[in-house]
Design a protein around this motif. Sequence first.
Motif, PDB file in Angstrom:
ATOM      1  N   TYR B  40       0.839  -1.193   0.000  1.00 20.79           N
ATOM      2  CA  TYR B  40       0.000   0.000   0.000  1.00 20.79           C
ATOM      3  C   TYR B  40       0.879   1.250   0.000  1.00 20.79           C
ATOM      4  O   TYR B  40       1.793   1.359   0.812  1.00 20.79           O
ATOM      5  CB  TYR B  40      -0.909   0.027   1.242  1.00 20.79           C
ATOM      6  N   THR B  41       0.548   2.205  -0.872  1.00 18.46           N
ATOM      7  CA  THR B  41       1.360   3.422  -0.991  1.00 18.46           C
ATOM      8  C   THR B  41       1.410   4.182   0.328  1.00 18.46           C
ATOM      9  O   THR B  41       2.456   4.685   0.732  1.00 18.46           O
ATOM     10  CB  THR B  41       0.776   4.355  -2.070  1.00 18.46           C
ATOM     11  N   ALA B  42       0.241   4.283   0.996  1.00 17.97           N
ATOM     12  CA  ALA B  42       0.177   5.090   2.219  1.00 17.97           C
ATOM     13  C   ALA B  42       1.104   4.531   3.295  1.00 17.97           C
ATOM     14  O   ALA B  42       1.750   5.291   4.027  1.00 17.97           O
ATOM     15  CB  ALA B  42      -1.259   5.127   2.727  1.00 17.97           C
ATOM     16  N   TYR B  92       4.235  18.465   9.568  1.00 14.04           N
ATOM     17  CA  TYR B  92       3.305  18.356   8.441  1.00 14.04           C
ATOM     18  C   TYR B  92       3.406  16.976   7.797  1.00 14.04           C
ATOM     19  O   TYR B  92       2.389  16.337   7.516  1.00 14.04           O
ATOM     20  CB  TYR B  92       3.580  19.435   7.384  1.00 14.04           C
ATOM     21  N   LEU B  95       1.842  14.309  10.073  1.00 14.83           N
ATOM     22  CA  LEU B  95       0.374  14.363  10.080  1.00 14.83           C
ATOM     23  C   LEU B  95      -0.177  13.744   8.801  1.00 14.83           C
ATOM     24  O   LEU B  95      -1.139  12.961   8.840  1.00 14.83           O
ATOM     25  CB  LEU B  95      -0.100  15.810  10.196  1.00 14.83           C
ATOM     26  N   ALA B  96       0.460  14.078   7.662  1.00 15.60           N
ATOM     27  CA  ALA B  96       0.005  13.519   6.390  1.00 15.60           C
ATOM     28  C   ALA B  96       0.096  12.002   6.414  1.00 15.60           C
ATOM     29  O   ALA B  96      -0.838  11.303   6.010  1.00 15.60           O
ATOM     30  CB  ALA B  96       0.840  14.095   5.247  1.00 15.60           C
ATOM     31  N   CYS B  99      -2.594  10.483   8.772  1.00 18.50           N
ATOM     32  CA  CYS B  99      -3.943  10.527   8.208  1.00 18.50           C
ATOM     33  C   CYS B  99      -4.107   9.525   7.089  1.00 18.50           C
ATOM     34  O   CYS B  99      -5.147   8.862   6.997  1.00 18.50           O
ATOM     35  CB  CYS B  99      -4.236  11.914   7.677  1.00 18.50           C
ATOM     36  N   SER B 100      -3.103   9.415   6.212  1.00 20.68           N
ATOM     37  CA  SER B 100      -3.204   8.450   5.119  1.00 20.68           C
ATOM     38  C   SER B 100      -3.351   7.049   5.679  1.00 20.68           C
ATOM     39  O   SER B 100      -4.235   6.286   5.261  1.00 20.68           O
ATOM     40  CB  SER B 100      -1.957   8.497   4.259  1.00 20.68           C
ATOM     41  N   SER B 103      -6.796   6.496   7.285  1.00 24.88           N
ATOM     42  CA  SER B 103      -7.943   6.361   6.381  1.00 24.88           C
ATOM     43  C   SER B 103      -7.882   5.068   5.593  1.00 24.88           C
ATOM     44  O   SER B 103      -8.916   4.433   5.364  1.00 24.88           O
ATOM     45  CB  SER B 103      -8.035   7.565   5.462  1.00 24.88           C
ATOM     46  N   VAL B 104      -6.678   4.639   5.185  1.00 23.25           N
ATOM     47  CA  VAL B 104      -6.576   3.366   4.470  1.00 23.25           C
ATOM     48  C   VAL B 104      -6.957   2.207   5.386  1.00 23.25           C
ATOM     49  O   VAL B 104      -7.681   1.283   4.971  1.00 23.25           O
ATOM     50  CB  VAL B 104      -5.147   3.200   3.903  1.00 23.25           C
ATOM     51  N   ASP B 106      -8.976   2.291   7.914  1.00 24.41           N
ATOM     52  CA  ASP B 106     -10.428   2.343   8.091  1.00 24.41           C
ATOM     53  C   ASP B 106     -11.146   1.698   6.909  1.00 24.41           C
ATOM     54  O   ASP B 106     -12.078   0.903   7.086  1.00 24.41           O
ATOM     55  CB  ASP B 106     -10.846   3.813   8.220  1.00 24.41           C
ATOM     56  N   LEU B 107     -10.649   2.011   5.699  1.00 20.41           N
ATOM     57  CA  LEU B 107     -11.254   1.438   4.489  1.00 20.41           C
ATOM     58  C   LEU B 107     -11.086  -0.078   4.470  1.00 20.41           C
ATOM     59  O   LEU B 107     -12.035  -0.823   4.157  1.00 20.41           O
ATOM     60  CB  LEU B 107     -10.592   2.051   3.265  1.00 20.41           C
ATOM     61  N   LEU B 108      -9.883  -0.544   4.847  1.00 21.53           N
ATOM     62  CA  LEU B 108      -9.623  -1.994   4.841  1.00 21.53           C
ATOM     63  C   LEU B 108     -10.490  -2.707   5.875  1.00 21.53           C
ATOM     64  O   LEU B 108     -10.988  -3.804   5.637  1.00 21.53           O
ATOM     65  CB  LEU B 108      -8.147  -2.261   5.129  1.00 21.53           C
ATOM     66  N   PHE B 115      -9.698  -8.819   3.302  1.00 18.56           N
ATOM     67  CA  PHE B 115      -8.676  -7.869   2.880  1.00 18.56           C
ATOM     68  C   PHE B 115      -7.665  -7.611   3.995  1.00 18.56           C
ATOM     69  O   PHE B 115      -6.531  -7.286   3.742  1.00 18.56           O
ATOM     70  CB  PHE B 115      -9.320  -6.537   2.470  1.00 18.56           C
ATOM     71  N   TRP B 135       3.281  13.328  15.751  1.00 24.11           N
ATOM     72  CA  TRP B 135       2.946  14.620  15.131  1.00 24.11           C
ATOM     73  C   TRP B 135       2.676  15.672  16.190  1.00 24.11           C
ATOM     74  O   TRP B 135       3.174  16.797  16.112  1.00 24.11           O
ATOM     75  CB  TRP B 135       1.693  14.477  14.247  1.00 24.11           C
TER      76      TRP B 135
END
Lengths: 152, 152
Positions: B40-42, B92, B95-96, B99-100, B103-104, B106-108, B115, B135
């Motif tokens: 996964y990129t994130a 910064y 934090l990025a 968050c990434s 959110s990934v 959460d989606l999984l 998955f 952060w």
Amino acid sequence: MDEVPGALGTSAGLALRLGQTVFSTASLLFMCLDVEFYSYTAFCYLVTVMGLIIPWSITLLVVDAYSVFVKCLVHQPRMILIIFFGDMVLSYLSLAAACSTASVTDLLLNAGASFCPVKLCSRYQLSAAMAFLSWFLSLASSLFNLWLLPSL
Amino acid sequence: MDEVPGALGTSAGLALRLGQTVFSTASLLFMCLDVEFYSYTAFCYLVTVMGLIIPWSITLLVVDAYSVFVKCLVHQPRMILIIFFGDMVLSYLSLAAACSTASVTDLLLNAGASFCPVKLCSRYQLSAAMAFLSWFLSLASSLFNLWLLPSL
């Protein structure tokens, strides 16, 4: 008091606020119009954050426009400090929203067209890109106002 | 020169740096050990950012420890400015990344156990939580150093 280009009440500041307003509105529209964004947490978060940034940008756009076109504004250190902190908080929030949206979109793209049709996914990507631009301009505004602060 | 608690060379600053080192290392370990994060990129981004934050925190941890336990450090405005910008950029980035990852994950989790097995997903969540804490401490360090700057 010396003028800092990009700070409150200058024409460069007006341009920055205009850019923030345009990009955050574009991000919100790309995400909301005709898209079922509320099925993903990250997209709901983006919509919430953009809903905070748009009124903030418009308010400061009006202040800047008044200051540039009508008469010079008196800078109060307390006001500049509040605007600096507001911009900084909103820039953190918009970066977080942009990153979440970008990473979820990337995952959906990799998962294949059944999860995310190409046309829909490109709109999510555009929305994330607009949110990144809005973050960049918020950060610039915040730094210019910080630069102005010691001279007051 | 007045002392700002939490700035460079104080014991509160040492505690902040120690927290950053611990949380960013924990985030990296939760993500890397025994987990195929590179699909996964994130998650790759989180590992990259943590790989930047850990050496930065350890370097400043050593400087703070030297200053607290051995002798007082001379504050140079240029050094404090560099440390402020470094902390801000890294906050910064972290934090990025947080968050990434969040959110990934959460989606999984919503996509179901095929998955993302529950044990694996809870490790991703822990990693994101540690990145958020890291952060927060970076942001605190950056603000305390900013506060110190005008008194120099």
